[in-house]
Motif scaffolding. Structure first.
Motif, PDB file in Angstrom:
ATOM      1  N   ARG A   1       0.825  -1.209   0.000  1.00  0.00           N
ATOM      2  CA  ARG A   1       0.000   0.000   0.000  1.00  0.00           C
ATOM      3  C   ARG A   1       0.858   1.258   0.000  1.00  0.00           C
ATOM      4  O   ARG A   1       0.472   2.262  -0.604  1.00  0.00           O
ATOM      5  CB  ARG A   1      -0.945  -0.031   1.210  1.00  0.00           C
ATOM      6  CG  ARG A   1      -2.020  -1.109   1.088  1.00  0.00           C
ATOM      7  CD  ARG A   1      -2.907  -1.196   2.303  1.00  0.00           C
ATOM      8  NE  ARG A   1      -3.955  -2.194   2.111  1.00  0.00           N
ATOM      9  CZ  ARG A   1      -4.829  -2.563   3.034  1.00  0.00           C
ATOM     10  NH1 ARG A   1      -4.791  -2.007   4.244  1.00  0.00           N
ATOM     11  NH2 ARG A   1      -5.740  -3.475   2.761  1.00  0.00           N
TER      12      ARG A   1
ATOM     13  N   PRO B   1      -7.838   0.361   1.165  1.00  0.00           N
ATOM     14  CA  PRO B   1      -7.594  -0.474  -0.011  1.00  0.00           C
ATOM     15  C   PRO B   1      -6.836   0.323  -1.068  1.00  0.00           C
ATOM     16  O   PRO B   1      -6.916   1.555  -1.117  1.00  0.00           O
ATOM     17  CB  PRO B   1      -9.012  -0.831  -0.487  1.00  0.00           C
ATOM     18  CG  PRO B   1      -9.903  -0.584   0.688  1.00  0.00           C
ATOM     19  CD  PRO B   1      -9.269   0.518   1.471  1.00  0.00           C
ATOM     20  N   GLU B   2      -6.109  -0.375  -1.906  1.00  0.00           N
ATOM     21  CA  GLU B   2      -5.280   0.308  -2.894  1.00  0.00           C
ATOM     22  C   GLU B   2      -6.106   1.189  -3.821  1.00  0.00           C
ATOM     23  O   GLU B   2      -5.667   2.289  -4.202  1.00  0.00           O
ATOM     24  CB  GLU B   2      -4.478  -0.727  -3.692  1.00  0.00           C
ATOM     25  CG  GLU B   2      -3.443  -1.453  -2.836  1.00  0.00           C
ATOM     26  CD  GLU B   2      -2.615  -2.451  -3.621  1.00  0.00           C
ATOM     27  OE1 GLU B   2      -2.852  -2.568  -4.853  1.00  0.00           O
ATOM     28  OE2 GLU B   2      -1.739  -3.103  -3.035  1.00  0.00           O
ATOM     29  N   SER B   3      -7.308   0.751  -4.177  1.00  0.00           N
ATOM     30  CA  SER B   3      -8.159   1.561  -5.061  1.00  0.00           C
ATOM     31  C   SER B   3      -8.554   2.870  -4.390  1.00  0.00           C
ATOM     32  O   SER B   3      -8.640   3.912  -5.048  1.00  0.00           O
ATOM     33  CB  SER B   3      -9.412   0.775  -5.454  1.00  0.00           C
ATOM     34  OG  SER B   3     -10.162   0.410  -4.298  1.00  0.00           O
TER      35      SER B   3
END
Length: 522
Positions: A424, A500-502
């Motif tokens: 991340r 989250p990465e998104s």
């Protein structure tokens, strides 16, 4: 049913028990503690409650019934009559000792410590502004944001780089449930053994901590030197009460965690802010007997104190006879480079108090912190803790965590989380460069920790303006001004580890969009 009346106070004034019971019940009816319609206990039950004969209770009920305070219905019970039906009570004399004055004396003031706590809290409230920062609850932010924006412009959600809920997932969660189950059996077996319920904390866990810090941090310690508390901040607050006298000078990094400032100020200490550079605190020959420092990863800047400066600080403490509180708040998360030895591992004079926590490395609701300190000071800290926690808190969780560590589950969990947080962090860094936020901030490079720290490149007024613009675009972060003892340049903390990465990518995109929109409107 149980009721509570001032019978013990009444019996001191009235000789006969039935008269005392009558006055106690009557006072309860008149002051409203026995509300209209309240069903009174049966004569048998009330007699049992107050150690009276049924005859005494019956006489008291008869007196109340004759004066219209209660009413009785066959087969239903005895009830307090409606207040509107009560009369002729103006001349009632309340129960009180004859020698006590009717005048109301003012209550004594709070202690100096209590007054400071209230003043500090009031100052926090007064300094809060509309600017979204860590003093605001996120739900409040979301609500305020949507109230301000038109429905067509309001973002569907808000991306917060302010904080996040740490939870166990996957195999870590399975292992933790197993440890909890086994710990439950341990606690049940030892429920009658008070020797195992020590204020200092679960012996198994203290032994596991000694083994863990010895292997991962190079610290040699015995269980007698470890004291467990409800989070690292409780440890530091208790240490402040033990080590700080009125007007004592305490050296504190600028910026630093605001909770430590409040604890020192409440104890009457005078804070001397120590400036930082890109390598952390700059050592000096301070005229003080206490230093609070975060050398493993300075909070909030993230800088790591070089070995030469660590040795300089230890030499200062030796020459001054001073204490050092070393807060190693998130040393577990490092994804590159060699772990740096903490001050405690280098300390040969027992002047360093090492403070750690499991709230970040496990999950947010696990409020367990610990201190490793000289045995004499460990005894003092245990005595101070006994005032607040006569019995150890979270016994089940303490034993479960001990099992979790002994079985090797904790180390495996840390490895998984390090891989996740490293991924991340890489995504965050890539997004920063892709959307050219280097134009706005000087970023502190780091190879560990759960947040990124940056200082503002432009005018302070533009920073405040951009915060509002970003807020309207549905993204918030921690304004690091809340950590500054002496105001310096605007700075920010972006906590990426829990997103989250998104969401990380979308959050950085919104940051850029809000800046471009602000520039266009100007």
């Amino acid at each position: 049913m149980d009721i509570t009346i001032a019978y013990q106070r009444a019996i001191q004034k009235y000789q006969h028990k039935y008269v005392a019971l009558y006055h106690a019940l009557r006072e309860g009816i008149l002051n409203g503690s026995l509300a209209s319609g309240t069903r009174l206990p049966s004569t048998r039950d009330l007699a049992t409650m107050y150690g009276l004969s049924r005859g005494s209770v019956s006489e008291a009920y008869d007196m109340l019934l004759a004066e219209g305070y209660i009413q009785s219905a066959v087969g239903k019970g005895t009830f307090v009559i409606e207040q509107s039906l009560l009369s002729n009570t103006d001349n009632d004399i309340p129960i009180q000792a004859d020698h006590i004055s009717n005048t109301t004396a003012p209550l004594p003031p709070l202690s100096l410590w209590g007054q400071r706590i209230v003043q500090i809290e009031q100052e926090i409230i007064e300094t809060r502004t509309y600017t979204p920062d860590s003093t605001y609850d996120e739900h409040h932010l979301v609500k305020s944001l949507h109230q301000q924006m038109n429905s067509t412009d309001a973002p569907p959600d808000i991306i917060s780089f302010q904080s996040g809920e740490i939870i166990l997932e996957g195999s870590s969660q399975i292992s933790w449930k197993s440890a909890l189950s086994a710990a439950g059996k341990d606690v049940q077996k030892s429920a009658l053994d008070t020797n195992k319920a020590t204020v200092q904390g679960d012996l198994w866990l203290r032994e596991a901590i000694c083994h863990h810090v010895g292997r991962t941090r190079g610290i040699t310690a015995t269980p007698e030197q470890v004291v467990l508390c409800s989070g690292s901040m409780e440890v530091i607050a208790l240490l402040c009460q033990l080590l700080i006298n009125e007007q004592d000078t305490v050296i504190l990094e600028n910026p630093c965690y605001s909770g430590i400032r409040r604890a020192i100020t409440a104890c009457g200490g005078k804070i001397e802010p120590a400036p930082l550079d890109q390598h952390g605190i700059i050592p000096e020959d301070w005229h003080a007997q206490l230093l609070v420092v975060t050398p493993g990863r300075q909070f909030p800047t993230g800088s790591i104190l070089p070995l030469a400066r660590r040795q300089h600080i230890l030499q200062w403490a030796r020459s001054r006879g001073a204490w050092i509180i070393e807060d190693d708040y998130d040393s577990e998360f490092r994804w590159s480079g060699r772990p740096i030895e903490p001050l405690k591992a280098l300390d040969d004079t027992n002047c360093v108090i090492y403070v750690g926590s499991f709230s970040r490395s496990m999950f947010s609701s696990l409020r367990l912190g610990y201190a490793i300190l000289p045995t004499v000071l460990a005894q003092a800290l245990t005595a101070a803790k006994r005032i607040y926690d006569p019995l150890p808190p979270a016994r089940l969780e303490q034993r479960a965590l001990a099992r979790f560590m002994i079985r090797g589950d904790y180390v495996r969990h840390l490895r998984r989380m390090n891989r996740l947080y490293r991924s991340r962090y890489d995504v965050f860094q890539q997004a920063i460069h892709e959307y050219n936020l280097d134009e706005l901030f000087h970023w502190q490079q780091t190879d560990c920790g759960l947040h990124a720290y940056a200082t503002w490149k432009h005018q302070p007024a533009m920073y405040n303006q951009w915060m509002q613009s970003a807020y309207r675009h549905g993204v918030v972060w921690r304004d690091a001004a809340t950590y500054q003892i002496v105001p310096t340049v605007p700075s920010a903390c972006f906590i990426f580890a829990y997103l989250p990465e998104s969401h990380i990518i979308e959050g950085v995109r919104r940051l850029r969009e809000s800046w471009d929109r602000m520039q266009y409107n100007d």
